[in-house]
Design a protein around this motif. Structure first.
Motif, mmCIF file in Angstrom:
data_model
loop_
_atom_site.group_PDB
_atom_site.id
_atom_site.type_symbol
_atom_site.label_atom_id
_atom_site.label_comp_id
_atom_site.label_asym_id
_atom_site.label_seq_id
_atom_site.Cartn_x
_atom_site.Cartn_y
_atom_site.Cartn_z
ATOM 1 N N SER A 60 0.833 -1.197 0.000
ATOM 2 C CA SER A 60 0.000 0.000 0.000
ATOM 3 C C SER A 60 0.876 1.259 0.000
ATOM 4 O O SER A 60 0.617 2.212 -0.747
ATOM 5 C CB SER A 60 -0.918 -0.009 1.226
ATOM 6 N N ALA A 61 1.938 1.227 0.836
ATOM 7 C CA ALA A 61 2.861 2.373 0.880
ATOM 8 C C ALA A 61 3.587 2.527 -0.453
ATOM 9 O O ALA A 61 3.769 3.645 -0.951
ATOM 10 C CB ALA A 61 3.864 2.185 2.019
ATOM 11 N N ALA A 62 4.008 1.388 -1.041
ATOM 12 C CA ALA A 62 4.702 1.440 -2.333
ATOM 13 C C ALA A 62 3.790 1.975 -3.426
ATOM 14 O O ALA A 62 4.235 2.723 -4.309
ATOM 15 C CB ALA A 62 5.214 0.048 -2.716
ATOM 16 N N LYS A 63 2.527 1.600 -3.364
ATOM 17 C CA LYS A 63 1.567 2.104 -4.348
ATOM 18 C C LYS A 63 1.442 3.627 -4.242
ATOM 19 O O LYS A 63 1.425 4.334 -5.264
ATOM 20 C CB LYS A 63 0.211 1.450 -4.133
ATOM 21 N N GLU A 64 1.352 4.124 -3.008
ATOM 22 C CA GLU A 64 1.271 5.571 -2.816
ATOM 23 C C GLU A 64 2.540 6.263 -3.320
ATOM 24 O O GLU A 64 2.470 7.330 -3.954
ATOM 25 C CB GLU A 64 1.047 5.885 -1.335
ATOM 26 N N LEU A 65 3.704 5.640 -3.034
ATOM 27 C CA LEU A 65 4.967 6.232 -3.491
ATOM 28 C C LEU A 65 5.050 6.217 -5.016
ATOM 29 O O LEU A 65 5.538 7.181 -5.631
ATOM 30 C CB LEU A 65 6.146 5.464 -2.893
ATOM 31 N N LEU A 66 4.578 5.124 -5.626
ATOM 32 C CA LEU A 66 4.594 5.041 -7.090
ATOM 33 C C LEU A 66 3.695 6.113 -7.698
ATOM 34 O O LEU A 66 4.064 6.763 -8.691
ATOM 35 C CB LEU A 66 4.141 3.654 -7.535
ATOM 36 N N GLU A 67 2.517 6.295 -7.101
ATOM 37 C CA GLU A 67 1.619 7.349 -7.579
ATOM 38 C C GLU A 67 2.268 8.725 -7.419
ATOM 39 O O GLU A 67 2.125 9.604 -8.284
ATOM 40 C CB GLU A 67 0.296 7.287 -6.810
ATOM 41 N N VAL A 82 5.536 9.289 -7.410
ATOM 42 C CA VAL A 82 6.587 9.380 -8.429
ATOM 43 C C VAL A 82 5.988 9.757 -9.780
ATOM 44 O O VAL A 82 6.505 10.631 -10.492
ATOM 45 C CB VAL A 82 7.358 8.042 -8.534
ATOM 46 N N ASN A 83 4.886 9.085 -10.134
ATOM 47 C CA ASN A 83 4.227 9.401 -11.413
ATOM 48 C C ASN A 83 3.740 10.847 -11.444
ATOM 49 O O ASN A 83 3.843 11.529 -12.468
ATOM 50 C CB ASN A 83 3.050 8.451 -11.638
ATOM 51 N N SER A 84 3.199 11.303 -10.305
ATOM 52 C CA SER A 84 2.742 12.688 -10.225
ATOM 53 C C SER A 84 3.912 13.661 -10.358
ATOM 54 O O SER A 84 3.817 14.676 -11.057
ATOM 55 C CB SER A 84 2.017 12.915 -8.886
ATOM 56 N N GLN A 85 5.030 13.322 -9.698
ATOM 57 C CA GLN A 85 6.208 14.185 -9.792
ATOM 58 C C GLN A 85 6.785 14.178 -11.206
ATOM 59 O O GLN A 85 7.271 15.206 -11.688
ATOM 60 C CB GLN A 85 7.256 13.733 -8.777
ATOM 61 N N GLU A 86 6.736 13.012 -11.878
ATOM 62 C CA GLU A 86 7.181 12.958 -13.272
ATOM 63 C C GLU A 86 6.313 13.841 -14.152
ATOM 64 O O GLU A 86 6.811 14.522 -15.066
ATOM 65 C CB GLU A 86 7.143 11.506 -13.772
#
Length: 405
Positions: free
Chosen positions: A223-230, A232-236
């Motif tokens: 769940s934490a990794a999913k939030e971090l991935l989202e 990262v995508n938002s920051q990209e």
């Protein structure tokens, strides 16, 4: 004179570009740098989270394999305990049979004992007189021998029956002791098996709890990794937007500088023409001035035409000078068979770039391409090729990019 003015125009444009562009670039570049630093930090946290997930999954996998082994042990112990119970039941039945035989032997012993008591009592009361009477009453010598033999056989029979009774009694007692010993050994094995079964059952429960704990931790980390991935995508997306903004600012600054240079060149041309007109005294000189003025007018018209051409949108919207790279559909290029937009990539048409909607047409070096894939930031156009060798041969280049729609 025309060449000189063109050179002056170019230098003016170059100076204006060098002075105006950094003003836009510095502020936007600072935002890009900050956004990239934030993305790097988030990506580092994401990598750490993914490493932790991998570690937890490995530990969970080891425990699951151990749990499978424990369950197999429980199955084997249960079967072994069942076999021991069957053997114990058989020994119990055998013991009951032996006890019955022992009871029968005891009954025969009592019967023999009573018979022996009567014989002993008779012998005690009559002594050897009865045997002597039997012998003396013999009719002849042969009868004497027969009676003596009978007396001897009777004595031997009594002795044999006594010995047989003792042997039977001892055999039954030994067999009873042996069966009891075997049964005690089986009971000990049963108890050991039950103790081992209880121990393994405890291990199964504890292992299952640990697996559940790992599963819960994995779910939490995922769940934490999913939030971090989202994130990262938002920051990209933010970085792509900023890079697009930077490219747009550079393109706008370049056009503004070009226009300013053209206006400055036209102003200087008119100024020079006026000065030359004032310095002429003769009509011949005046005619020369007219010709020069005509030439200046042509130059001014050329500049105006260049300005009109620069503002012409026949090539589409100028996006800026972009970096060009190549990729293909192989595993090294992380190809998936289909593009991010769901189309089948095609050489000469498909390009990958972030920050622009799918389907956007780009004019690059005279060729028209369509944005159908992702994977590279805004400012970099990744051009699709049929083979990896072609992508490698393409290398890295730079070109002006125009948006056609």
């Amino acid at each position: 004179m025309r060449n000189k003015k063109c050179t002056s125009l170019f230098l003016t444009f170059l100076i204006a570009s060098l002075t105006i562009t950094p003003v836009y670039a510095s502020a936007t570049q600072k935002k890009i740098t900050e956004a990239e630093q934030q993305k790097t930090e988030t990506q580092s946290n994401l990598n750490a989270s993914q490493d932790k997930i991998s570690s937890l999954e490995a530990k969970k996998g080891d425990l699951e394999a151990y749990l499978t082994e424990l369950n197999q042990q429980l199955t084997d112990l249960s079967k072994n305990l069942s076999d021991l119970q069957e053997k114990s039941d058989a020994k119990q039945a055998e013991l009951q049979q032996i006890e019955k035989e022992l009871d029968d032997a005891k009954a025969r012993r009592e019967e023999q004992y009573e018979s022996m008591k009567l014989r002993i009592q008779y012998m005690y009361e009559n002594g050897n007189d009865s045997y002597m009477t039997m012998l003396t009453e013999a009719k002849d010598f042969t009868d004497f021998l027969n009676k003596a033999e009978n007396i001897m056989q009777l004595t031997k029979y009594d002795r044999k029956m006594l010995d047989l009774y003792k042997e039977t009694q001892q055999e039954i007692e030994d067999k009873e002791a042996g069966v009891k010993k075997e049964q005690e050994a089986l009971e000990e094995l049963k108890q050991e098996s039950m103790d081992k079964q209880a121990e393994v059952s405890d291990l199964v429960r504890n292992t299952t709890k640990q697996i559940d704990t790992y599963s819960s931790q994995i779910d939490s980390e995922q769940s934490a990794a999913k939030e971090l991935l989202e994130k990262v995508n938002s920051q990209e997306a933010v970085i792509d937007s900023l890079m697009k903004q930077q490219k747009d600012e550079e393109a706008a600054a370049a056009l503004a500088a070009q226009k300013a240079a053209q206006e400055e060149a036209a102003r200087k041309a008119q100024q020079e023409a006026a000065q030359q007109s004032a310095s002429q005294e003769s009509s011949e000189s005046y005619n020369d001035v007219q010709e020069e003025t005509s030439s200046d007018t042509e130059t001014s018209q050329e500049i105006t035409e260049q300005e009109d051409t620069s503002s012409d949108d026949s090539q589409g919207k100028y996006l800026g000078r972009f970096r060009l790279t190549g990729y293909c559909n192989c595993a090294l290029c992380h190809g998936q068979g289909y593009t991010a937009s769901g189309t089948v990539p095609q050489a000469g048409r498909t390009v990958a770039m972030n920050g622009i909607p799918f389907g956007t047409k780009l004019l690059i070096n005279g060729g028209v391409y369509v944005v159908e894939d992702r994977g590279v930031p805004y400012g970099n156009v990744d051009i699709y090729h049929d083979t990896h060798d072609q992508a490698l041969s393409f290398g890295v280049g730079y070109a002006d990019v125009y948006q056609l729609n």
